[in-house]
Design an enzyme around this catalytic site. Structure first.
Site, PDB file in Angstrom:
ATOM      1  N   HIS A 164      -9.602  11.757   3.743  1.00 47.08           N
ATOM      2  CA  HIS A 164      -8.430  12.605   4.020  1.00 47.08           C
ATOM      3  C   HIS A 164      -8.596  14.019   3.484  1.00 47.08           C
ATOM      4  CE1 HIS A 164      -5.567   8.899   4.593  1.00 47.08           C
ATOM      5  NE2 HIS A 164      -6.443   9.030   5.559  1.00 47.08           N
ATOM      6  N   SER A 202      -4.378   0.732  -2.597  1.00 48.69           N
ATOM      7  CA  SER A 202      -4.120   1.114  -1.202  1.00 48.69           C
ATOM      8  C   SER A 202      -3.334  -0.003  -0.526  1.00 48.69           C
ATOM      9  CB  SER A 202      -5.433   1.346  -0.448  1.00 48.69           C
ATOM     10  OG  SER A 202      -5.151   1.541   0.929  1.00 48.69           O
TER      11      SER A 202
HETATM   12  P1  NAD Z   1      -0.950   3.829   0.285  1.00 45.27           P
HETATM   13  O1  NAD Z   1      -0.448   3.398   1.584  1.00 45.27           O
HETATM   14  O2  NAD Z   1      -2.385   3.577   0.051  1.00 45.27           O
HETATM   15  O3  NAD Z   1      -0.069   3.086  -0.854  1.00 45.27           O
HETATM   16  C1  NAD Z   1      -0.350   3.108  -2.201  1.00 45.27           C
HETATM   17  C2  NAD Z   1      -0.426   1.657  -2.721  1.00 45.27           C
HETATM   18  O4  NAD Z   1      -0.724   1.691  -4.119  1.00 45.27           O
HETATM   19  C3  NAD Z   1       0.902   0.869  -2.588  1.00 45.27           C
HETATM   20  O5  NAD Z   1       0.623  -0.365  -1.948  1.00 45.27           O
HETATM   21  C4  NAD Z   1       1.364   0.656  -4.035  1.00 45.27           C
HETATM   22  O6  NAD Z   1       1.979  -0.609  -4.222  1.00 45.27           O
HETATM   23  C5  NAD Z   1       0.067   0.737  -4.796  1.00 45.27           C
HETATM   24  N1  NAD Z   1       0.169   1.212  -6.175  1.00 45.27           N
HETATM   25  C6  NAD Z   1       0.987   2.175  -6.690  1.00 45.27           C
HETATM   26  N2  NAD Z   1       0.710   2.382  -7.992  1.00 45.27           N
HETATM   27  C7  NAD Z   1      -0.300   1.519  -8.310  1.00 45.27           C
HETATM   28  C8  NAD Z   1      -1.025   1.259  -9.509  1.00 45.27           C
HETATM   29  N3  NAD Z   1      -0.772   1.905 -10.645  1.00 45.27           N
HETATM   30  N4  NAD Z   1      -2.004   0.337  -9.471  1.00 45.27           N
HETATM   31  C9  NAD Z   1      -2.278  -0.356  -8.320  1.00 45.27           C
HETATM   32  N5  NAD Z   1      -1.615  -0.148  -7.170  1.00 45.27           N
HETATM   33  C10 NAD Z   1      -0.641   0.784  -7.160  1.00 45.27           C
HETATM   34  O7  NAD Z   1      -0.702   5.328   0.001  1.00 45.27           O
HETATM   35  P2  NAD Z   1       0.578   6.255   0.296  1.00 45.27           P
HETATM   36  O8  NAD Z   1       1.287   6.475  -0.972  1.00 45.27           O
HETATM   37  O9  NAD Z   1       1.354   5.710   1.466  1.00 45.27           O
HETATM   38  O10 NAD Z   1      -0.131   7.596   0.739  1.00 45.27           O
HETATM   39  C11 NAD Z   1      -0.684   7.724   2.023  1.00 45.27           C
HETATM   40  C12 NAD Z   1      -1.723   8.827   2.054  1.00 45.27           C
HETATM   41  O11 NAD Z   1      -1.197  10.047   1.516  1.00 45.27           O
HETATM   42  C13 NAD Z   1      -2.900   8.543   1.163  1.00 45.27           C
HETATM   43  O12 NAD Z   1      -3.801   7.760   1.847  1.00 45.27           O
HETATM   44  C14 NAD Z   1      -3.403   9.937   0.845  1.00 45.27           C
HETATM   45  O13 NAD Z   1      -4.168  10.454   1.868  1.00 45.27           O
HETATM   46  C15 NAD Z   1      -2.145  10.733   0.719  1.00 45.27           C
HETATM   47  N6  NAD Z   1      -1.719  10.784  -0.705  1.00 45.27           N
HETATM   48  C16 NAD Z   1      -2.663  11.158  -1.627  1.00 45.27           C
HETATM   49  C17 NAD Z   1      -2.342  11.167  -2.963  1.00 45.27           C
HETATM   50  C18 NAD Z   1      -3.413  11.575  -3.948  1.00 45.27           C
HETATM   51  O14 NAD Z   1      -4.347  12.277  -3.566  1.00 45.27           O
HETATM   52  N7  NAD Z   1      -3.336  11.131  -5.201  1.00 45.27           N
HETATM   53  C19 NAD Z   1      -1.056  10.807  -3.386  1.00 45.27           C
HETATM   54  C20 NAD Z   1      -0.092  10.437  -2.406  1.00 45.27           C
HETATM   55  C21 NAD Z   1      -0.465  10.435  -1.062  1.00 45.27           C
END
Ligand code: NAD
Ligand code: ZN
Length: 259
Positions: free
Chosen positions: A125, A199
């Site tokens: 991404h 994820s």
């Molecule tokens: P996502 O669909 O991959 O969901 C995140 C997952 O992580 C959820 O299932 C949640 O239950 C889990 N999770 C949360 N905290 C956790 C932890 N401490 N340990 C283990 N699991 C945990 O991602 P999204 O939030 O729907 O974001 C979608 C897209 O947006 C991402 O793929 C990315 O491209 C972008 N994004 C990036 C960042 C970043 O760069 N850090 C942050 C937010 C969104």
């Protein structure tokens, strides 16, 4: 299986593996203080990236202004956070010569900041700390562009050709980077252990990754706070927090390696 046994088993698999791929989503960075889309009170409550489609970015100055406003907040957020134990664990796997690569959906640069060489991180991404020109492909430093924004520009343009500048992240409606996806596929065919961390594995192409790994004959481990659609296909699922679980797995893997 009790949790301690789950950790022990994956620790042993890590010690046995030669080419591990770690696939990470937003959940790997929440313990660093970067919210995922579902976290309350985060950046994504005020800005919904799904509204910032690529078409709107190129066709509307208003959309670009808002997009850069969101990225100014993201830039400030990223400056104030640090990699956590899960990012460090990935860098350690590389140090132990176990890591094929990390494939990440994140744009936060935290894998590199934890010490992983850039060539070991496939960012499907993109990266929020890079800026590209949509016309001539020139790269600009994110910090420099921020200076222009702070000086009052709303939607900066390329100093070389006048084209639109955009953070080097993939927006909704924007094509995935073909080269990166191909590289991810090639590497996936070589891996013997695939660990998906933080994820939800619901959105394309994340949802394809466990399937590729399985076809490659790799063991599949999923570490996530909540359930995913691939839990029943995984060799092992560890429900829990990325930093905590990865720290424990690395400790056990290292214990297996010295024995
Ligand atoms: P996502 O669909 O991959 O969901 C995140 C997952 O992580 C959820 O299932 C949640 O239950 C889990 N999770 C949360 N905290 C956790 C932890 N401490 N340990 C283990 N699991 C945990 O991602 P999204 O939030 O729907 O974001 C979608 C897209 O947006 C991402 O793929 C990315 O491209 C972008 N994004 C990036 C960042 C970043 O760069 N850090 C942050 C937010 C969104
Ligand atoms: Zn240009």
């Amino acid at each position: 299986m009790a949790r301690i046994d789950l950790i022990e088993t994956v620790g042993q698999w890590v010690a046995q593996a030669k080419r591990i791929i770690v696939f990470t989503g937003a959940g790997v960075s929440t313990e660093s203080g970067i919210p995922d889309f579902r976290s309350p009170g985060g950046l994504w409550e005020r800005y919904d990236p799904r509204e910032f489609t690529f078409d709107r970015f190129v066709s509307s100055e208003k959309a670009r202004t808002l997009y850069w406003k969101m990225h100014t907040e993201l830039f400030e957020l990223l400056a104030g956070v640090r990699p956590n134990r899960a990012h460090q664990a990935c860098a350690e796997l590389d140090y132990l010569e176990k890591l094929e690569c990390v494939i990440t959906q994140n744009v936060d640069n935290l894998h590199q900041r934890a010490g992983l060489p850039a060539e070991k991180v496939i960012e499907i991404h993109g990266n929020a700390l890079q800026v590209g020109c949509l016309d001539c492909d020139a790269r600009h430093s994110r910090a420099e562009v921020q200076e222009w924004l702070d000086a009052g520009e709303h939607a900066p343009v390329c100093r070389r050709c006048g084209g639109l500048l955009k953070p080097a992240t993939i927006s909704f409606g924007q094509a995935m980077p073909v080269d990166k996806m191909q590289e991810a596929e090639v590497r996936m065919r070589r891996c013997d252990l695939f660990i998906a961390i933080g994820s939800s594995l619901v959105v394309h192409p994340a949802a394809l990754m466990p399937v590729y790994a399985k076809h490659a004959g790799a063991r599949l481990v999923i570490i996530n706070l909540t359930e995913t659609p691939y839990d029943d296909q995984a060799d092992l699922v560890i429900p829990g927090k990325a930093a905590e679980v990865m720290g424990q797995i690395l400790d056990r893997a290292k214990a297996w390696l010295v024995n």
